[in-house]
Design a protein around this motif. Structure first.
Motif, mmCIF file in Angstrom:
data_model
loop_
_atom_site.group_PDB
_atom_site.id
_atom_site.type_symbol
_atom_site.label_atom_id
_atom_site.label_comp_id
_atom_site.label_asym_id
_atom_site.label_seq_id
_atom_site.Cartn_x
_atom_site.Cartn_y
_atom_site.Cartn_z
ATOM 1 N N LYS A 166 -18.106 5.253 37.095
ATOM 2 C CA LYS A 166 -18.586 4.810 35.898
ATOM 3 C C LYS A 166 -19.858 5.727 35.382
ATOM 4 C CE LYS A 166 -18.158 -0.051 37.013
ATOM 5 N NZ LYS A 166 -18.904 -1.269 37.363
ATOM 6 N N ILE A 167 -19.810 5.788 34.144
ATOM 7 C CA ILE A 167 -20.807 6.595 33.348
ATOM 8 C C ILE A 167 -21.573 5.372 32.534
ATOM 9 C CG2 ILE A 167 -21.351 8.411 31.925
ATOM 10 C CD1 ILE A 167 -18.784 9.905 32.451
ATOM 11 N N PRO A 168 -22.642 5.044 33.250
ATOM 12 C CA PRO A 168 -23.493 4.022 32.652
ATOM 13 C C PRO A 168 -23.785 3.955 31.093
ATOM 14 C CG PRO A 168 -24.326 4.059 34.744
ATOM 15 C CD PRO A 168 -23.220 5.263 34.302
ATOM 16 N N ALA A 169 -24.312 5.419 30.697
ATOM 17 C CA ALA A 169 -24.561 5.853 29.221
ATOM 18 C C ALA A 169 -23.478 5.653 28.357
ATOM 19 C CB ALA A 169 -25.213 7.128 29.256
ATOM 20 N N ALA A 170 -22.229 5.939 28.996
ATOM 21 C CA ALA A 170 -21.012 5.729 28.091
ATOM 22 C C ALA A 170 -20.638 4.366 27.786
ATOM 23 C CB ALA A 170 -19.786 6.383 28.805
ATOM 24 N N ALA A 171 -20.950 3.192 28.513
ATOM 25 C CA ALA A 171 -20.534 1.843 28.328
ATOM 26 C C ALA A 171 -21.697 1.476 27.296
ATOM 27 C CB ALA A 171 -20.766 1.222 29.506
ATOM 28 N N ARG A 172 -22.920 2.183 27.585
ATOM 29 C CA ARG A 172 -24.128 1.744 26.400
ATOM 30 C C ARG A 172 -23.695 2.226 25.099
ATOM 31 N NH1 ARG A 172 -27.227 2.516 31.227
ATOM 32 N NH2 ARG A 172 -27.808 4.671 30.655
ATOM 33 N N PHE A 173 -23.169 3.231 24.889
ATOM 34 C CA PHE A 173 -22.825 4.038 23.871
ATOM 35 C C PHE A 173 -21.652 3.342 23.115
ATOM 36 C CE2 PHE A 173 -19.675 7.289 22.016
ATOM 37 C CZ PHE A 173 -20.390 7.586 20.958
ATOM 38 N N LEU A 203 -11.566 10.460 26.821
ATOM 39 C CA LEU A 203 -11.698 9.372 28.096
ATOM 40 C C LEU A 203 -12.257 10.172 29.345
ATOM 41 C CD1 LEU A 203 -8.439 7.117 28.161
ATOM 42 C CD2 LEU A 203 -10.691 6.354 27.864
ATOM 43 N N ASP A 204 -11.531 10.610 29.896
ATOM 44 C CA ASP A 204 -12.136 10.959 31.482
ATOM 45 C C ASP A 204 -12.846 12.373 31.115
ATOM 46 O OD1 ASP A 204 -12.246 11.322 34.182
ATOM 47 O OD2 ASP A 204 -10.247 11.933 34.552
ATOM 48 N N GLY A 205 -14.174 12.046 31.851
ATOM 49 C CA GLY A 205 -15.353 13.044 31.755
ATOM 50 C C GLY A 205 -16.306 12.528 30.631
ATOM 51 N N THR A 206 -15.792 11.689 29.612
ATOM 52 C CA THR A 206 -16.599 11.327 28.677
ATOM 53 C C THR A 206 -17.190 9.823 28.803
ATOM 54 O OG1 THR A 206 -15.501 12.884 27.140
ATOM 55 C CG2 THR A 206 -16.821 11.031 25.993
ATOM 56 N N LEU A 207 -16.050 9.176 29.007
ATOM 57 C CA LEU A 207 -16.212 7.417 29.181
ATOM 58 C C LEU A 207 -16.248 7.146 30.505
ATOM 59 C CD1 LEU A 207 -14.209 5.590 26.282
ATOM 60 C CD2 LEU A 207 -16.682 6.510 26.088
ATOM 61 N N TYR A 208 -15.666 7.977 31.469
ATOM 62 C CA TYR A 208 -15.989 7.871 32.920
ATOM 63 C C TYR A 208 -15.306 9.045 33.487
ATOM 64 C CZ TYR A 208 -10.597 6.958 32.222
ATOM 65 O OH TYR A 208 -9.355 7.389 31.925
ATOM 66 N N ARG A 209 -15.630 9.120 34.858
ATOM 67 C CA ARG A 209 -15.367 10.286 35.494
ATOM 68 C C ARG A 209 -14.311 9.766 36.688
ATOM 69 N NH1 ARG A 209 -20.935 12.160 34.819
ATOM 70 N NH2 ARG A 209 -21.415 10.803 36.627
#
Length: 256
Positions: free
Chosen positions: A22-29, A12-18
């Motif tokens: 938001k981490i846009p690349a994670a949402a696209r992944f 989760l934290d650091g991978t899907l968000y910080r």
């Protein structure tokens, strides 16, 4: 050469968000996994929240359509582990709702005095009396389980005590080492593999922290993908003996 995988386990934290970022690349992944029909589980050492709460947060705040069945917490993994051990049905637990609800959902009941297991996790309202009951129950023969070994948690005030710090007090008071369930121990990842009925060669662990996420994969024999959007930095990985299987700057660089 990048291998294709039948399932993904994702931190989760650091991978899907910080934090709240938001981490846009994670949402696209996540969207690419869903479009390809590839199953995944979000794996978190956080035992304070239920899967429903985690999924609702990801959906409402981070542009990901995540269902509760896509979330596997260390609380769920702990309850599943107790069921596999099959040493009895009574538990004394130090922890929050996410942990206690997971235990109850597996058919266990709570007993402060003669439990078969003592489970210790993060508890925002832990007291001396709770530690006392846990210590005495373990001394009487209860199996001692720790949800995860994280000594600290990052928040806006700094690095505050995590579950591992709470568990350490009971380890000192009992002179016993807990059996740990969450990352980087293999118990949680082995249970996630069993959830999909897959061999360890067919899945991959994705995370930002070499010491927890990537070591969980290494300890289980599962391939790993380290993404540099959170805790670990490239300079850190230069020093480690066992490298991640793959490394990327962000999850846009990964083909599912």
């Amino acid at each position: 050469m990048q291998k294709k995988y039948k399932a993904y386990f994702i931190d989760l934290d650091g991978t899907l968000y910080r934090g709240k970022e938001k981490i846009p690349a994670a949402a696209r992944f996540i969207a690419r996994l869903q479009a390809a029909g590839i199953p995944f589980l979000v794996l978190t050492n956080n035992t304070t929240q239920t899967p429903e709460t985690v999924a609702r947060n990801l959906t409402a705040n981070y542009d990901m359509k995540i269902a509760p069945e896509n979330v596997y917490t260390a609380g769920l993994a702990t309850a599943d582990y107790l069921k596999r051990l099959n040493l009895g049905k009574k538990v004394y637990a130090i922890g929050e709702l996410g942990l206690k609800q997971a235990i109850l959902n597996q058919g266990f009941s709570f007993d402060e005095y003669r439990p078969d297991y003592v489970v210790v996790g993060l508890d925002w309202n832990v007291t001396y009396r709770k530690f006392e009951k846990a210590t005495l129950a373990i001394q009487r023969g209860a199996k001692f389980i720790g949800t995860n070994a994280d000594t600290n948690l990052p928040n806006e005030r700094g690095l505050v005590p995590g579950a591992g710090s709470v568990i350490a007090l009971v380890e000192r008071s009992t002179q016993q080492k807990a059996t740990y369930v969450g990352k980087p121990e293999p118990i949680m990842l082995e249970a996630a593999l069993a959830h999909f009925g897959l061999d360890k060669s067919e899945a991959i662990m994705v995370g930002d922290n070499y010491n927890t996420d990537i070591m969980a994969g290494i300890n289980t024999g599962v391939d790993t993908l380290l993404v540099y959007t959170g805790y670990s930095k490239p300079a850190d990985i230069e020093q480690v003996a066992v490298k991640p299987t793959y490394e990327v700057e962000n999850l846009d660089q990964w083909e599912v």
